[in-house]
Scaffold this active site. Structure first.
Site, PDB file in Angstrom:
ATOM      1  N   CYS A  90     -81.024-100.946 -71.110  1.00 22.70           N
ATOM      2  CA  CYS A  90     -80.862 -99.545 -70.722  1.00 22.70           C
ATOM      3  C   CYS A  90     -80.436 -98.762 -71.968  1.00 22.70           C
ATOM      4  CB  CYS A  90     -79.815 -99.417 -69.621  1.00 22.70           C
ATOM      5  SG  CYS A  90     -79.576 -97.712 -69.116  1.00 22.70           S
ATOM      6  N   ASP A 249     -83.673 -89.746 -63.882  1.00 21.76           N
ATOM      7  CA  ASP A 249     -82.829 -89.837 -65.071  1.00 21.76           C
ATOM      8  C   ASP A 249     -82.538 -88.430 -65.601  1.00 21.76           C
ATOM      9  OD1 ASP A 249     -81.587 -90.571 -67.451  1.00 21.76           O
ATOM     10  OD2 ASP A 249     -82.978 -92.228 -67.823  1.00 21.76           O
ATOM     11  N   CYS A 253     -84.081 -90.889 -71.244  1.00 12.75           N
ATOM     12  CA  CYS A 253     -84.364 -92.296 -70.943  1.00 12.75           C
ATOM     13  C   CYS A 253     -84.754 -93.080 -72.212  1.00 12.75           C
ATOM     14  CB  CYS A 253     -85.465 -92.424 -69.881  1.00 12.75           C
ATOM     15  SG  CYS A 253     -85.563 -94.101 -69.234  1.00 12.75           S
ATOM     16  N   THR A 255     -85.191 -96.508 -72.745  1.00 12.90           N
ATOM     17  CA  THR A 255     -86.264 -97.506 -72.641  1.00 12.90           C
ATOM     18  C   THR A 255     -87.588 -96.812 -72.271  1.00 12.90           C
ATOM     19  OG1 THR A 255     -85.496 -97.980 -70.382  1.00 12.90           O
ATOM     20  CG2 THR A 255     -84.784 -99.485 -72.111  1.00 12.90           C
TER      21      THR A 255
HETATM   22  O1  PYC Z   1     -82.050 -94.892 -70.822  1.00 14.03           O
HETATM   23  O2  PYC Z   1     -83.159 -96.776 -70.741  1.00 14.03           O
HETATM   24  C1  PYC Z   1     -82.601 -95.829 -70.204  1.00 14.03           C
HETATM   25  C2  PYC Z   1     -82.584 -95.743 -68.725  1.00 14.03           C
HETATM   26  C3  PYC Z   1     -83.121 -96.616 -67.831  1.00 14.03           C
HETATM   27  C4  PYC Z   1     -82.858 -96.110 -66.563  1.00 14.03           C
HETATM   28  C5  PYC Z   1     -82.167 -94.954 -66.695  1.00 14.03           C
HETATM   29  N1  PYC Z   1     -82.007 -94.739 -68.032  1.00 14.03           N
END
Ligand code: PYC
Length: 333
Positions: A90, A249, A253, A255
């Site tokens: 994450c 999100d 995000c 990933t």
């Molecule tokens: O920032 O990788 C991320 C992530 C995954 C799910 C919510 N945020």
């Protein structure tokens, strides 16, 4: 016995919640963080459910535990927890956990300014700038990201036919670019994203298999990344990522941005060294970059980096007692 007291540092990364749980860690069996993640899911998942779901958490809640390094040269390991399960990796979580832990003296880098972190998805390096006791930014060098499937056609109720790509960036992302039946996230409200995303995810998972070629415990397209036009003039692109059962999100995000850069690289639209400013649904930004070209079991891949920031919003002491009928939380879906 399923009861305990958990101290937490709460905050957010570019808008999305991060809960760093600093006590109550269960002992985890296994050598790698991938094995320890499996053990947590099989034997200790009540802790995740209690701390992520209502009434102690909410649909977007996300966080993690710090563990000692699983490798010889590592500084620490991270076990991620969120409403959807234990993510292999994450990005917003890592940026938040590193920030909160450094600011509270819970992490000490062997090499100042650089942390080597073991995550279930693999090694992640983090660099950071600390000034006056506050972490100004964290840059993560994520696990290799790659395009897994291209131009998959699905039919989604109310939308019709969509063509989507699937890329891995620490989780598998279904990426939907603007097209005939989807004009971009600027034409979708939050309710539209929450309605259509589970349908897209079901359609994809019944049509194609997503399995990481090196760690088969990482499988299934879990996240849906809708693309669109940014609000800020300096952003290169915008996205809204759906995860779990009802979450969008609030950060760009980490990933997801990694997966998107792998997809853009495969299309010849992003080159190594180029800055990629990616915007979230609320307009917050991560700065992404393709650091180098690598491969994953023979598949062309990129090594993505993501830079972002986090802020602490408070601390809490959470108790879980199994005499409470709602001790392990619930979701209203
Ligand atoms: O920032 O990788 C991320 C992530 C995954 C799910 C919510 N945020």
């Amino acid at each position: 016995m399923r009861k305990g007291t958990f101290f937490c540092i709460d905050g957010h990364t570019c808008g999305n919640p991060v809960r760093l749980i600093t006590s109550g860690h269960p002992y985890l069996r296994g050598h790698s963080m991938s094995e320890k993640r499996q053990d947590f899911l099989q034997n200790h998942d009540w802790i995740r459910q209690s701390l992520m779901f209502e009434p102690r958490g909410h649909d977007m809640m996300s966080g993690g535990f710090l563990y000692p390094p699983a490798s010889e040269d590592g500084d620490a390991s991270i076990l991620f927890v969120e409403t959807s399960g234990c993510l292999p990796m994450c990005g917003h979580g890592t940026i938040g956990i590193v920030t909160f832990a450094l600011e509270h003296g819970l992490l000490q880098a062997k090499t100042p300014g650089t942390l080597l972190l073991d995550t279930p998805a693999g090694r992640v390096q983090a660099t950071y700038l600390m000034q006056g006791g506050k972490v100004q930014w964290v840059k993560i060098y994520n696990v290799p990201a790659y395009l897994a499937h291209q131009s998959i056609s699905i039919t989604v109720p109310e939308l019709g036919e969509l063509s989507v790509d699937i890329a891995y960036g620490g989780n598998f992302y279904i990426i939907i670019e603007p097209q005939k039946n989807f004009k971009g996230i600027e034409h979708f409200n939050a309710a539209d994203i929450l309605k259509h995303s589970p349908r897209v995810r079901d359609a994809i998972n019944s049509k194609v298999q997503c399995i990481h070629p090196i760690d088969p415990s990482v499988q299934g397209a879990s996240h849906v990344l809708w693309c669109g036009a940014p609000q800020n003039t300096n952003s290169h692109a915008a996205n809204a990522v759906f995860y779990g059962d009802k979450a969008i999100d609030r950060s760009p995000c980490g990933t997801g941005t990694s997966a998107r850069m792998a997809q853009l690289f495969s299309q010849g639209k992003l080159t190594p060294g180029e800055e990629f400013i990616h915007e979230s649904y609320i307009g917050s930004q991560f700065v992404g970059c393709i650091e180098k070209i690598v491969e994953v079991a023979g598949i062309p891949a990129i090594l993505p980096s993501i830079r972002g920031w986090s802020r602490v919003t408070g601390t809490s002491t959470i108790t879980v007692d199994d005499d409470d009928p709602y001790a392990f939380g619930f979701q209203v879906i």
